[in-house]
Structure formats: structure tokens, C-alpha cells
Design an enzyme around this catalytic site. Structure first.
Site, PDB file in Angstrom:
ATOM      1  N   ASP A  81       0.847  -1.192   0.000  1.00  0.00           N
ATOM      2  CA  ASP A  81       0.000   0.000   0.000  1.00  0.00           C
ATOM      3  C   ASP A  81       0.889   1.252   0.000  1.00  0.00           C
ATOM      4  O   ASP A  81       1.833   1.345   0.794  1.00  0.00           O
ATOM      5  CB  ASP A  81      -0.852  -0.053   1.285  1.00  0.00           C
ATOM      6  CG  ASP A  81      -1.962   0.972   1.304  1.00  0.00           C
ATOM      7  OD1 ASP A  81      -2.445   1.343   0.223  1.00  0.00           O
ATOM      8  OD2 ASP A  81      -2.363   1.373   2.414  1.00  0.00           O
ATOM      9  N   ASP A 103       2.442   5.142  -5.215  1.00  0.00           N
ATOM     10  CA  ASP A 103       1.779   6.416  -4.947  1.00  0.00           C
ATOM     11  C   ASP A 103       2.677   7.567  -5.372  1.00  0.00           C
ATOM     12  O   ASP A 103       3.555   8.008  -4.621  1.00  0.00           O
ATOM     13  CB  ASP A 103       1.434   6.520  -3.453  1.00  0.00           C
ATOM     14  CG  ASP A 103       0.721   7.832  -3.123  1.00  0.00           C
ATOM     15  OD1 ASP A 103       0.592   8.684  -4.033  1.00  0.00           O
ATOM     16  OD2 ASP A 103       0.304   8.007  -1.972  1.00  0.00           O
ATOM     17  N   GLU A 133      -2.052   6.043  -8.227  1.00  0.00           N
ATOM     18  CA  GLU A 133      -3.006   7.104  -7.847  1.00  0.00           C
ATOM     19  C   GLU A 133      -2.822   8.358  -8.689  1.00  0.00           C
ATOM     20  O   GLU A 133      -1.702   8.797  -8.935  1.00  0.00           O
ATOM     21  CB  GLU A 133      -2.798   7.431  -6.358  1.00  0.00           C
ATOM     22  CG  GLU A 133      -3.707   8.528  -5.831  1.00  0.00           C
ATOM     23  CD  GLU A 133      -3.689   8.602  -4.289  1.00  0.00           C
ATOM     24  OE1 GLU A 133      -3.460   7.567  -3.640  1.00  0.00           O
ATOM     25  OE2 GLU A 133      -3.895   9.712  -3.761  1.00  0.00           O
ATOM     26  N   HIS A 176      -7.906  10.426   4.129  1.00  0.00           N
ATOM     27  CA  HIS A 176      -7.311   9.374   4.961  1.00  0.00           C
ATOM     28  C   HIS A 176      -7.475   9.646   6.457  1.00  0.00           C
ATOM     29  O   HIS A 176      -7.380  10.786   6.904  1.00  0.00           O
ATOM     30  CB  HIS A 176      -5.803   9.269   4.694  1.00  0.00           C
ATOM     31  CG  HIS A 176      -5.449   8.548   3.431  1.00  0.00           C
ATOM     32  ND1 HIS A 176      -5.022   9.196   2.303  1.00  0.00           N
ATOM     33  CD2 HIS A 176      -5.437   7.231   3.132  1.00  0.00           C
ATOM     34  CE1 HIS A 176      -4.744   8.312   1.353  1.00  0.00           C
ATOM     35  NE2 HIS A 176      -4.998   7.113   1.827  1.00  0.00           N
ATOM     36  N   ASN A 226     -10.186   0.853   0.337  1.00  0.00           N
ATOM     37  CA  ASN A 226      -9.159   0.719   1.388  1.00  0.00           C
ATOM     38  C   ASN A 226      -9.673   1.140   2.762  1.00  0.00           C
ATOM     39  O   ASN A 226     -10.196   2.250   2.915  1.00  0.00           O
ATOM     40  CB  ASN A 226      -7.965   1.619   1.061  1.00  0.00           C
ATOM     41  CG  ASN A 226      -7.130   1.083  -0.078  1.00  0.00           C
ATOM     42  OD1 ASN A 226      -7.601   0.302  -0.884  1.00  0.00           O
ATOM     43  ND2 ASN A 226      -5.880   1.512  -0.129  1.00  0.00           N
TER      44      ASN A 226
HETATM   45  O1  G3H Z   1      -4.247   3.120   1.942  1.00  0.00           O
HETATM   46  C1  G3H Z   1      -4.925   2.929   2.956  1.00  0.00           C
HETATM   47  C2  G3H Z   1      -6.207   3.543   3.147  1.00  0.00           C
HETATM   48  O2  G3H Z   1      -6.453   4.500   2.217  1.00  0.00           O
HETATM   49  C3  G3H Z   1      -6.782   3.582   4.500  1.00  0.00           C
HETATM   50  O3  G3H Z   1      -7.445   4.783   4.818  1.00  0.00           O
HETATM   51  O4  G3H Z   1      -7.181   4.685   7.270  1.00  0.00           O
HETATM   52  O5  G3H Z   1      -8.696   6.333   6.204  1.00  0.00           O
HETATM   53  O6  G3H Z   1      -9.289   3.925   6.218  1.00  0.00           O
HETATM   54  P1  G3H Z   1      -8.204   4.941   6.211  1.00  0.00           P
HETATM   55 ZN    ZN Z   2      -4.520   5.169   1.161  1.00  0.00          ZN
END
Ligand code: G3H
Ligand code: ZN
Length: 281
Positions: A81, A103, A133, A176, A226
Site C-alpha cells: 500500500d 503512490d 493514484e 485518509h 481501502n
Molecule cells: O491506503 C490505505 C487507506 O487508504 C486507509 O485509509 O485509514 O482512512 O481507512 P483509512
Molecule cells: Zn490510502
């Protein structure tokens, strides 16, 4: 069983469901996430982000994630990720990950395209899927200096066409690390993006998405959603309650039991909302 991201998201984007990518930090959330998916017959994505890898190097973390995926009765993707560059993606691929996200969202478009293309070429040559992204999903924590820019449908089209990625992460209103479900999704923008590309779409920062919008999102071409903060909150808040309930307790194996159950329940709830029940059978 271990599968690639492409295998999961192509089907999900075409169907009325999306596969959650849960951020995991070790056995205490890998095991409950897999249990939740198996109990529901659902596909799932285990995602390791940079803080997780800083805490537990890939030599330790990757074998745990891969063992969980390979031993599972449902399809599981092991995913990097927010990979920050080609070397970090190569490192995950060397450790057996079936998918990487690069990213480059903070870079000028042409630099993002160049590096994403390079990573896609390398990953595809190794049978690994690639997500990248365009636009930028910001952070609710003001100390994290990341831009927040909604995705432009024309840029998304150019980005996907030039890079050959398998899934594209877009910015349509989520942020996020939200601790409440107050995000406001621009469904009109999402529709314009859907009209401009054919690949599955990915939504980041989805802990903040209201339940009703999650169920609406999965009916679009979004194939991956996510979730990080919601599971970390389930673990952390339950852990705190356990310690307050047993102020003398010090054995971490027993202290972890309730938090692990809370993670399993939170993962199950998101899997059900995203329509995944029975989709991994
Ligand atoms: O890449 C990970 C996510 O975008 C998690 O986002 O912590 O806001 O659920 P979040
Ligand atoms: Zn993320």
C-alpha cells in the site's frame, strides 16, 4: 489461496461488490481479517503500508501475510500500500507480494506517469498487479503534509492509457484517517471518471465513508476500497478497555484476545457492506 489484485478487482468492478483492502500490521490483525473473510466466503486484500513495514520489516511481515493467503479457503491478495518508489515496489515483489500500489500522487503528472509506467512494466513482467493514484487523497491529520486534489477525469484517462496499470486510485471526496464516517463522496465526479476509463477504480481513505455510501460505491466500477483506521480503532479502543478492565494484566497473548475479536467483527461488517459475502467461493 493467493491471487493477484487484477483477478479480484476485475470481477468486483464488473459485479455489485468491491473488495476491501485492510491495512494489517502483524498476526493480530492478519488472522482476524482472514477469519472474517473465510466465515463469509469473501475475497479480501491484506495491505502492508510503509509504517507497517517500518515496524516489522518485510522479511518478517511478508511470510506472515503470504502464509495467511496461501492457507486461506478464500482468494486473498497480498498488496503493498502506498509504495513510494520503484525500489520499494521491487522489494515487495521480491518478497512474494501479488500486487503493489505506487503512490506518485504528490508528483507533477508527467513524473507520476513516468515512474508508474516503469513500475507497471517491472511488476507485470513478474506476474504482479499494479495500482497507482492520480489526483491526491489527503489526510485528516494536519501534520501529514499531503496534497488533497480531486481527480480530473481527463487526467485519469491519460494516466491509465500511458501507464497500463490494473487499477486506478482516484480522489473523489474521501480523506485518509477519518475517525468518524463523515466523508462526502462526489458521485457525479466518480461517474465522469467511470465514463473516461475502463479499469477498476480504487477508493482510499474509506474508514470515513458512511455505510450508505459504501453500499452505493460498490455498485459503481469501484473494485477495491481501502480501510485502515476503522480496524486500528477497533483494535486500539478494545485494547484500552481490556487494560482498564484488568489493570494488573500483563500477558499480551491474553490481552490481545478481545481486540482481535473486535478486528474480526469490524472486518466482517465492512465485507458485508461491500457485498462480498459468498463472492470468494
Ligand atoms: O491506503 C490505505 C487507506 O487508504 C486507509 O485509509 O485509514 O482512512 O481507512 P483509512
Ligand atoms: Zn490510502
Amino acid at each position: 489461496m493467493l491471487v493477484t489484485l487484477k483477478e479480484l478487482v476485475d470481477r468486483a468492478a464488473a459485479g455489485d461488490y468491491a473488495v476491501p483492502a485492510f491495512n494489517v500490521y502483524g498476526y493480530e490483525d492478519i488472522a482476524p481479517v482472514i477469519r472474517a473473510a473465510e466465515e463469509l466466503g469473501a475475497p479480501v486484500i491484506l495491505a502492508a503500508n510503509i509504517p507497517a513495514i517500518k515496524h516489522m520489516p518485510l522479511d518478517y511481515l511478508a511470510p506472515q501475510m503470504l502464509a495467511a493467503a496461501q492457507g486461506a479457503s478464500v482468494p486473498v491478495c497480498v498488496h503493498l500500500d502506498h509504495g513510494k518508489d520503484l525500489p520499494s515496489c521491487m522489494e515487495a515483489i521480491r518478497h512474494g507480494f501479488s500486487s503493489v500500489m505506487y503512490d506518485g500522487s504528490q508528483l507533477p503528472l508527467k513524473d507520476n506517469i513516468r515512474t508508474t509506467e516503469e513500475i507497471a512494466e517491472y511488476a507485470h513482467a513478474h506476474g504482479v498487479s499494479v495500482e497507482a493514484e492520480i489526483g491526491s487523497v489527503g489526510y485528516s491529520d494536519p501534520s501529514i503534509a499531503m496534497k488533497h486534489i480531486l481527480s480530473d477525469p481527463e487526467e485519469v484517462e491519460l494516466f491509465v492509457r500511458k501507464t497500463g496499470i490494473d487499477a486506478v486510485a482516484v480522489s473523489v471526496g474521501t480523506v485518509h484517517r477519518m475517525e468518524t464516517q463523515g466523508a462526502s463522496i462526489d458521485f457525479g465526479l466518480l461517474q465522469r471518471i467511470e465514463d473516461s476509463v475502463r479499469v477498476p477504480l480504487v477508493i482510499h481513505g474509506s474508514s470515513g465513508v458512511p455505510d450508505a455510501d459504501l453500499t452505493r460505491l460498490v455498485k459503481t466500477r469501484v473494485g477495491k476500497i481501502n480501510i485502515g483506521t476503522a480496524l486500528r480503532m477497533a483494535f486500539g479502543h478494545t485494547m484500552r478497555a481490556e487494560m482498564e478492565r484488568n489493570p494488573q494484566a500483563f500477558d499480551r497473548v491474553s490481552l490481545f484476545q478481545e481486540p482481535m475479536k473486535a478486528v474480526e467483527a469490524a472486518a466482517k461488517q465492512k465485507l458485508i457492506l461491500m457485498g462480498c459475502r459468498g463472492k470468494g467461493l
